[in-house]
Design an enzyme around this catalytic site. Structure first.
Site, short mmCIF file in Angstrom:
data_model
loop_
_atom_site.label_atom_id
_atom_site.label_comp_id
_atom_site.label_asym_id
_atom_site.label_seq_id
_atom_site.Cartn_x
_atom_site.Cartn_y
_atom_site.Cartn_z
N HIS A 133 0.96 -1.28 -0.01
CA HIS A 133 0.04 0.15 0.08
C HIS A 133 0.89 1.25 0.08
O HIS A 133 2.06 1.30 0.45
CB HIS A 133 -0.85 0.12 1.27
CG HIS A 133 -0.31 -0.02 2.57
ND1 HIS A 133 0.05 1.28 3.14
CD2 HIS A 133 -0.05 -0.82 3.40
CE1 HIS A 133 0.44 0.97 4.33
NE2 HIS A 133 0.43 -0.27 4.81
N GLU B 27 -5.35 1.57 2.66
CA GLU B 27 -5.17 0.49 3.35
C GLU B 27 -5.08 0.74 4.84
O GLU B 27 -5.80 0.16 5.68
CB GLU B 27 -3.69 -0.09 3.20
CG GLU B 27 -3.68 -1.68 3.88
CD GLU B 27 -2.91 -1.50 5.21
OE1 GLU B 27 -2.96 -2.52 5.91
OE2 GLU B 27 -2.51 -0.31 5.93
N GLU B 28 -4.71 1.97 5.03
CA GLU B 28 -4.26 2.42 6.44
C GLU B 28 -5.96 2.66 7.23
O GLU B 28 -6.07 3.01 8.20
CB GLU B 28 -3.45 3.65 6.64
CG GLU B 28 -2.32 3.42 6.46
CD GLU B 28 -1.42 2.68 7.50
OE1 GLU B 28 -1.96 2.24 8.45
OE2 GLU B 28 -0.20 2.30 7.36
N GLU C 161 4.45 -6.12 4.07
CA GLU C 161 4.49 -5.28 5.02
C GLU C 161 5.67 -5.72 5.82
O GLU C 161 5.84 -6.71 5.93
CB GLU C 161 2.98 -5.47 5.80
CG GLU C 161 1.76 -5.28 5.22
CD GLU C 161 1.60 -3.77 5.72
OE1 GLU C 161 2.17 -3.19 6.27
OE2 GLU C 161 0.22 -3.56 5.24
N ASP D 65 -0.40 4.50 0.90
CA ASP D 65 -0.80 5.42 1.98
C ASP D 65 0.17 5.21 3.16
O ASP D 65 0.59 4.14 3.41
CB ASP D 65 -2.25 5.60 2.25
CG ASP D 65 -2.87 4.11 2.72
OD1 ASP D 65 -2.29 3.18 1.97
OD2 ASP D 65 -3.57 4.01 3.59
N ASP E 184 6.32 1.40 7.07
CA ASP E 184 4.94 1.18 6.69
C ASP E 184 4.42 1.96 5.51
O ASP E 184 3.77 2.84 5.95
CB ASP E 184 4.10 0.95 8.18
CG ASP E 184 2.66 0.66 8.00
OD1 ASP E 184 2.41 -0.09 6.90
OD2 ASP E 184 1.95 1.13 8.71
#
Length: 435
Positions: free
Chosen positions: A107, A174-175, A198, A109, A140
């Site tokens: 991801h 995703e967040e 991740e 974001d 992340d």
């Protein structure tokens, strides 16, 4: 598994400077996760950057902005979500045929960098020092996305032709909601396994809990705080701020109940849990608070999911528990708290004997890394791919998740390089190599 000559060449070809510079570039795109509808920032620019790199590595790139018709509201997608400026990306290196398809996902974001004043570096201008890359999203998970890109480019540069398709997916949201992963599945994503890069310290995560976000509204009755009030049963004012303590105690007791309940055990995951995260309410400093909202985060186990894989049964259990325990207070017994729900992201498990797990384990053995599996104590888009598309998914990437969302977030350079090596090697072994 003994390394072949080609595998050794691929591992040696992974360029540490390239993976560092790519991580630095990605951090420079400001892609703070939106709250609610939100406004786009550098999401389109970042996806263009990834797309250009993937295309140069032989991938057919598909970048698109989903439409509300393609991605209607659901348990994972809130109503009214706009996709303008939030493109998703799929880049596919077609295989020669005869091999399984592997998805590498990340991801783009990242959570807000606030409070920025506490950082020792500019969170959006990456700093490289002491064997680490610092910046918002470093661990992340822009470091993981960088490792994916470098793995893709290294295979291309070494002339490796895979039998099965190698698919790269970079998603937004995703967040916040997992909407980007949902949109990618709705776009027709198909694969035989997925690795989500991740931060796991290059461990192999095969399970995760689902997440719910309830908000409990605690009712009160407004009135002037300096006026002598009669009992509430006679129309007197009641402070919802004070009554919130009853609900907070109920939430704490439920967390302990789940922790102690032997029926709520999972071999790899911690028990279900719920934590009150924010409290808002009241209307004026000299008024009794008419209502208070307590927002919570609730993590639930795969075994608690309903028949569709979501958390409806957990929602009912949470609401019943809070209302029942609140009823020990006479005011709340007569005026029960109410619970509202936002998104529901599902739990997931990948069978520990799945080929992608075995291949990552053998890959880690060859790289001198731990070979066992674990349950991730964070959510990831692999759960969406598993639940919505039937794609067995694991997490495997650089860095320590405990540094995610933190001030002075960083990812170790050595793990960036090792992640790119591990992903490249896993792709060769899972998809197969055309001789």
């Amino acid at each position: 598994m003994t390394l072949s000559a080609l595998e050794r060449r691929v591992l040696q070809a992974v360029d540490q400077e390239a993976v560092v510079s790519t991580t630095v570039d990605l951090i420079g795109f400001e892609t703070t996760a939106r709250v609610g509808a939100g406004q786009a920032r550098d999401e389109a620019k970042l996806q263009h950057y990834v797309g250009q790199r993937a295309a140069a590595a032989g991938a057919a790139v598909d970048t698109w902005e989903p439409t509300p018709q393609e991605v209607p509201p659901s348990r994972q997608v809130p109503a009214g979500l706009s996709w303008a400026g939030f493109p998703q990306l799929l880049a596919t290196v077609p295989g020669a045929g005869g091999g399984p398809r592997l998805l590498l996902n990340g991801h783009i974001d990242a959570v807000s960098a606030e409070p920025r004043g506490m950082w020792s570096v500019d969170p959006y201008r990456a700093t490289v020092r002491e064997g680490r890359v610092y910046g918002r999203g470093a661990v992340d998970m822009k470091g993981g996305v960088a490792a994916i890109l470098i793995a893709l480019e290294t295979l291309h540069r070494c002339g490796v032709r895979l039998r099965g398709d190698l698919i790269v997916s970079t998603v937004t949201d995703e967040e916040s909601t997992s909407a980007g992963g949902v949109a990618t599945v709705a776009h027709g994503l198909q694969a035989d396994a997925a690795i989500v890069a991740e931060p796991t310290g290059l461990g192999i995560g095969v399970a995760c809990r689902g997440s719910l976000m309830p908000t409990v509204r605690v009712p009160g009755r407004s009135g002037h705080v300096t006026a002598v009030q009669p009992h509430w049963s006679q129309g007197g004012a009641v402070s919802a701020a004070e009554k919130a303590a009853v609900v907070l105690e109920a939430v704490s007791r439920l967390r302990q109940h789940w922790h102690d309940d032997p029926r709520g055990r999972h071999p790899l995951l911690p028990p279900a849990s719920v934590v009150a995260t924010t409290i808002t309410g009241g209307q004026w400093p000299v008024s009794y608070a008419a209502s208070v909202d307590i927002a919570c985060h609730l993590a639930y186990l795969p075994g608690q999911a309903d028949a569709d894989g979501y958390g409806s049964r957990v929602e009912t259990a949470f609401t019943d528990w809070v209302v029942r325990h609140a009823a020990t207070d006479p005011w709340l017994a007569a005026h029960p708290p109410t619970v509202s729900w936002s998104v529901d992201v599902p739990p997931a498990e990948c069978p520990p004997n799945h080929p992608v797990v075995d291949i990552l384990s053998r890959t880690n053995q060859d790289l001198g890394r731990p070979t066992g599996v674990f349950g991730a104590d964070f959510w990831h888009d692999g759960a969406t791919f598993s639940q919505a598309a039937g794609i067995p998914s694991v997490v495997y990437g650089p860095g320590d998740v405990r540094l995610a969302h933190a001030i002075d977030e960083f990812v170790p350079i050595g793990e960036l390089t090792a992640a790119a090596q591990g992903l490249a090697l896993a792709a060769m072994r899972f998809c197969g190599v055309q001789e």
